[in-house]
Write a protein that holds these residues in place. Structure first.
Motif, mmCIF file in Angstrom:
data_model
loop_
_atom_site.group_PDB
_atom_site.id
_atom_site.type_symbol
_atom_site.label_atom_id
_atom_site.label_comp_id
_atom_site.label_asym_id
_atom_site.label_seq_id
_atom_site.Cartn_x
_atom_site.Cartn_y
_atom_site.Cartn_z
ATOM 1 N N ASN A 1 19.794 7.421 -14.237
ATOM 2 C CA ASN A 1 20.830 7.012 -15.272
ATOM 3 C C ASN A 1 20.312 5.893 -15.953
ATOM 4 O O ASN A 1 21.148 5.440 -17.049
ATOM 5 N N GLU A 2 18.769 5.412 -16.035
ATOM 6 C CA GLU A 2 18.408 4.403 -16.863
ATOM 7 C C GLU A 2 19.494 3.260 -17.078
ATOM 8 O O GLU A 2 19.633 2.895 -18.200
ATOM 9 N N CYS A 3 19.552 2.642 -15.970
ATOM 10 C CA CYS A 3 20.436 1.420 -16.020
ATOM 11 C C CYS A 3 19.878 0.663 -14.660
ATOM 12 O O CYS A 3 19.139 0.883 -14.065
ATOM 13 N N TYR A 4 20.516 -0.553 -15.093
ATOM 14 C CA TYR A 4 20.188 -1.459 -13.798
ATOM 15 C C TYR A 4 21.572 -1.197 -12.699
ATOM 16 O O TYR A 4 22.667 -0.942 -12.981
ATOM 17 N N VAL A 5 21.283 -1.513 -11.499
ATOM 18 C CA VAL A 5 22.131 -1.317 -10.273
ATOM 19 C C VAL A 5 22.065 -2.660 -9.310
ATOM 20 O O VAL A 5 21.020 -3.254 -8.952
ATOM 21 N N ALA A 6 22.982 -3.451 -9.353
ATOM 22 C CA ALA A 6 23.181 -4.677 -8.500
ATOM 23 C C ALA A 6 23.908 -4.472 -7.360
ATOM 24 O O ALA A 6 25.055 -4.083 -7.360
ATOM 25 N N PHE B 1 7.165 1.343 -17.402
ATOM 26 C CA PHE B 1 6.362 0.249 -17.892
ATOM 27 C C PHE B 1 6.838 -1.145 -18.092
ATOM 28 O O PHE B 1 6.658 -2.367 -17.628
ATOM 29 N N GLN B 2 8.172 -1.244 -18.512
ATOM 30 C CA GLN B 2 8.977 -2.455 -18.916
ATOM 31 C C GLN B 2 9.585 -2.997 -17.947
ATOM 32 O O GLN B 2 9.895 -4.399 -18.008
ATOM 33 N N PHE B 3 9.506 -2.472 -16.649
ATOM 34 C CA PHE B 3 10.140 -3.097 -15.479
ATOM 35 C C PHE B 3 9.301 -3.212 -14.484
ATOM 36 O O PHE B 3 8.262 -2.688 -14.301
ATOM 37 N N PRO B 4 9.627 -3.805 -13.402
ATOM 38 C CA PRO B 4 8.886 -4.274 -12.278
ATOM 39 C C PRO B 4 8.356 -3.005 -11.410
ATOM 40 O O PRO B 4 9.109 -1.959 -11.318
ATOM 41 N N VAL B 5 7.155 -2.902 -11.163
ATOM 42 C CA VAL B 5 6.561 -1.576 -10.545
ATOM 43 C C VAL B 5 7.068 -1.198 -9.321
ATOM 44 O O VAL B 5 7.391 0.138 -9.104
ATOM 45 N N THR B 6 7.835 -2.117 -8.641
ATOM 46 C CA THR B 6 8.559 -1.640 -7.471
ATOM 47 C C THR B 6 9.961 -1.145 -7.662
ATOM 48 O O THR B 6 10.954 -0.624 -6.909
ATOM 49 N N GLY B 7 10.320 -1.385 -9.214
ATOM 50 C CA GLY B 7 11.813 -1.061 -9.371
ATOM 51 C C GLY B 7 12.792 -2.263 -8.990
ATOM 52 O O GLY B 7 14.069 -1.984 -8.823
ATOM 53 N N ILE B 8 12.317 -3.455 -8.385
ATOM 54 C CA ILE B 8 13.299 -4.374 -7.848
ATOM 55 C C ILE B 8 12.969 -5.879 -8.569
ATOM 56 O O ILE B 8 11.887 -6.298 -8.843
ATOM 57 N N LYS B 9 13.885 -6.013 -9.307
ATOM 58 C CA LYS B 9 14.012 -7.000 -10.253
ATOM 59 C C LYS B 9 14.201 -8.310 -9.362
ATOM 60 O O LYS B 9 13.441 -9.516 -9.568
ATOM 61 N N ALA B 10 15.070 -8.488 -8.085
ATOM 62 C CA ALA B 10 15.118 -9.460 -7.297
ATOM 63 C C ALA B 10 15.897 -9.003 -6.050
ATOM 64 O O ALA B 10 16.741 -8.167 -6.074
ATOM 65 N N ASP C 1 17.406 -7.374 -19.100
ATOM 66 C CA ASP C 1 17.550 -7.191 -20.741
ATOM 67 C C ASP C 1 17.903 -5.809 -21.026
ATOM 68 O O ASP C 1 17.196 -4.765 -20.578
ATOM 69 N N LEU C 2 18.947 -5.914 -21.697
ATOM 70 C CA LEU C 2 19.639 -4.655 -21.956
ATOM 71 C C LEU C 2 18.850 -3.999 -23.337
ATOM 72 O O LEU C 2 19.099 -2.778 -23.230
ATOM 73 N N GLU D 1 15.160 0.639 -25.294
ATOM 74 C CA GLU D 1 13.796 1.187 -25.577
ATOM 75 C C GLU D 1 13.449 2.347 -24.725
ATOM 76 O O GLU D 1 12.767 3.110 -24.815
ATOM 77 N N LEU D 2 14.020 2.224 -23.188
ATOM 78 C CA LEU D 2 13.686 3.146 -22.323
ATOM 79 C C LEU D 2 14.243 4.676 -22.761
ATOM 80 O O LEU D 2 13.510 5.783 -22.589
ATOM 81 N N HIS D 3 15.469 4.554 -23.154
ATOM 82 C CA HIS D 3 16.278 5.809 -23.543
ATOM 83 C C HIS D 3 15.455 6.496 -24.777
ATOM 84 O O HIS D 3 15.529 7.802 -24.702
ATOM 85 N N ALA D 4 14.856 5.660 -25.584
ATOM 86 C CA ALA D 4 14.270 6.255 -26.912
ATOM 87 C C ALA D 4 12.911 6.647 -26.558
ATOM 88 O O ALA D 4 12.352 7.676 -27.066
#
Length: 508
Positions: free
Chosen positions: A417-422, A451-460, A475-476, A481-484
């Motif tokens: 879904n190209e979103c952040y999940v907490a 590429f814009q995000f952590p390679v693990t997909g884990i921000k914290a 960063d929203l 940028e990911l969508h486009a």
């Protein structure tokens, strides 16, 4: 009812509330209030620079400002000079500095962090207008108590080092302002400051000298997750004290959201442990509205949006698992868990909700799903199609197997879904509560995979099974940028000619 707090631009119609609040704020300086023609002129020449804070639609404070070409005045100026002797002829839309000419909050409404909101709004305006920074002359009203033994320089140093408290200067230091000079006779009528003032500066780190004044929305959102320990809190008051502690702690980091886990109020079930599980959870459901009201007040007081985990609630004799979004402006909305787990149905008789929708916040569009809900990709996709940018998942799992189901599915939702999940969960043991014995969690903020995000997909992420908070910035703009331009574009590349996800029931 919780007070409704709003930050907005000042209007001429606000003048009488403005005057009353200013008279109260400057009770030690008789007659110190802005006249109506002056406010009218200020609004007419620079409306976006005049910011009001309201409580229940009443103006209780404001921040007034102009733009100046600072090189024309430099650091040696008086209040009269910088304001053009109060007619604001010094205002220059093409200037480089946002000059603060007034900030106050009615004393009756202090202690709610309203002044901080005004300062944050002014900083946002400075960034949007691409100005170098904010400059203001600041009072030092407690100096009169120390003038016979301290020079202004010594007094300022002791305030900076927290040896002395000054209601104005202490607040300025806490808001990242620097004292660059001591001004003499800046505001001669200010007897409490003995005619002295501090020249305060705040530097806009986003300033770009070659960029036009283009308005933009700050993109970074700070999320605070509470990994909550299940234990005996003694009473409802003890429980709420711990809730407030975490909200306070997370807000100190400047967080935009604080997230609690699913059924985090389960320790209160110990009071009803003589009942069967279904009776016990219905007993604790009586506290849900009271807890929501308290958390709504905390959201306003600590200036943070609160995702209130989830709690049981009885409606028309039916039991639901409900989460609340308590916004920092005093409003709230709710989400009901759509997919109760088999054990929730069997042990407690919980029913599922019927609404799938996003919520608007001052930090973008968000979704809420409770634990098991995130394991159903269809509902998350519907939220994504509604513009969801961050998905919040309060959860409660007893074993690592159960936790991994939530974690792995949450990671998949972030990617597809190209979103952040907490996700935020409970840890600890409740030996005196039936059906709630063990908890396992590792709370985390998950990202898409590019590429814009952590390679693990884990921000914290949190330390497993440890009571703590997790703070993460997302960063929203990166989502746009990911969508486009993403390496893959899962939202765009769906074969709608072949399949689709349809919401059968309309919300509401």
């Amino acid at each position: 009812m919780s007070d409704i707090v709003e930050i907005r631009n000042l209007t001429v119609e606000d003048y009488f509330d403005l005057k009353a609040s200013m008279v109260s704020a400057y009770a030690d300086m008789s007659g110190s209030y802005w006249r109506e023609p002056t406010i009218r002129r200020l609004i007419s020449i620079f409306p976006e620079g005049q910011i009001a804070v309201t409580v229940n639609d009443k103006v209780v404070g404001c921040a007034l400002s102009i733009i100046v070409d600072y090189n024309k005045y430099g650091d040696d100026h008086t209040y009269e000079q910088i304001t053009g002797y109060y007619n604001f002829s010094t205002h220059n839309p093409k200037g480089d500095i946002l000059y603060g000419i007034e900030v106050f909050v009615d004393p009756e409404y202090r202690g709610r962090r309203l002044a901080r909101r005004l300062y944050d709004a002014r900083k946002n305006l400075c960034e949007q207008l691409n100005l170098e920074g904010i400059v203001a002359g600041g009072r030092i009203p407690n100096y009169e108590k120390y003038a016979d033994k301290l020079t202004p320089r010594e007094y300022i140093r002791k305030v900076r080092d927290k040896e002395i408290y000054d209601p104005t200067l202490t607040f300025q230091f806490s808001n990242d302002f620097q004292v660059t000079k001591i001004l003499r006779n800046y505001l001669p009528s200010d007897e409490a400051s003995k005619g002295f003032a501090t020249l305060l500066k705040w530097y806009n780190i986003y300033y770009e000298p070659d960029r036009d004044n283009i308005r933009y929305t700050k993109s970074t959102v700070r999320i605070g997750l509470v990994q909550w320990e299940m234990r005996d809190y003694g009473s409802l008051e003890g429980f709420l004290s711990q809730v407030e502690y975490f909200i306070d702690a997370v807000s100190d980091y400047g967080s935009d959201f604080v997230v609690f886990p699913e059924l985090f109020n389960a320790p209160l079930m110990a009071e009803f442990n003589q009942l069967d599980p279904a009776g016990a959870i219905r007993g604790v459901a009586r506290y849900t509205e009271q807890i929501r009201e308290a958390m709504q007040q905390f959201a306003v007081s600590y200036n943070v949006n609160v995702i209130c985990g989830s709690m049981p609630i009885l409606r028309n004799d039916l039991l639901y698992n409900i989460s609340y979004l308590c916004r920092r402006d005093g409003t709230h909305e709710e989400y009901t868990k759509i997919h109760p787990t088999p054990s929730e149905v069997y042990a407690w008789g919980i029913k599922g909700g019927n609404e799938i929708r996003v919520f608007d916040t001052d930090c973008g569009k968000i979704g809420i799903q409770i634990c098991y809900d995130v394991e159903f990709p269809e509902t998350s996709r519907i939220l994504a199609e509604q513009g969801m940018q961050i998905l919040f998942v309060p959860f409660m799992t007893d074993t690592q197997h159960a936790y991994n189901r939530v974690r792995f599915c949450a990671q998949a939702r972030a990617i597809e879904n190209e979103c952040y999940v907490a996700i935020s969960g409970c840890i600890g043991n409740l030996p005196k509560v039936n059906n709630m014995d063990l908890q396992y969690a590792q709370s985390c903020v998950l990202t898409p995979s590019d590429f814009q995000f952590p390679v693990t997909g884990i921000k914290a992420d949190a330390t497993p099974n440890t009571e703590m908070v997790v703070i993460a910035d997302v960063d929203l703009v990166l989502l746009k940028e990911l969508h486009a331009f993403g390496s893959v574009q899962t939202m765009k590349d769906r074969r709608k000619d072949l399949y689709e996800v349809v919401q059968k029931k309309k919300n509401g």
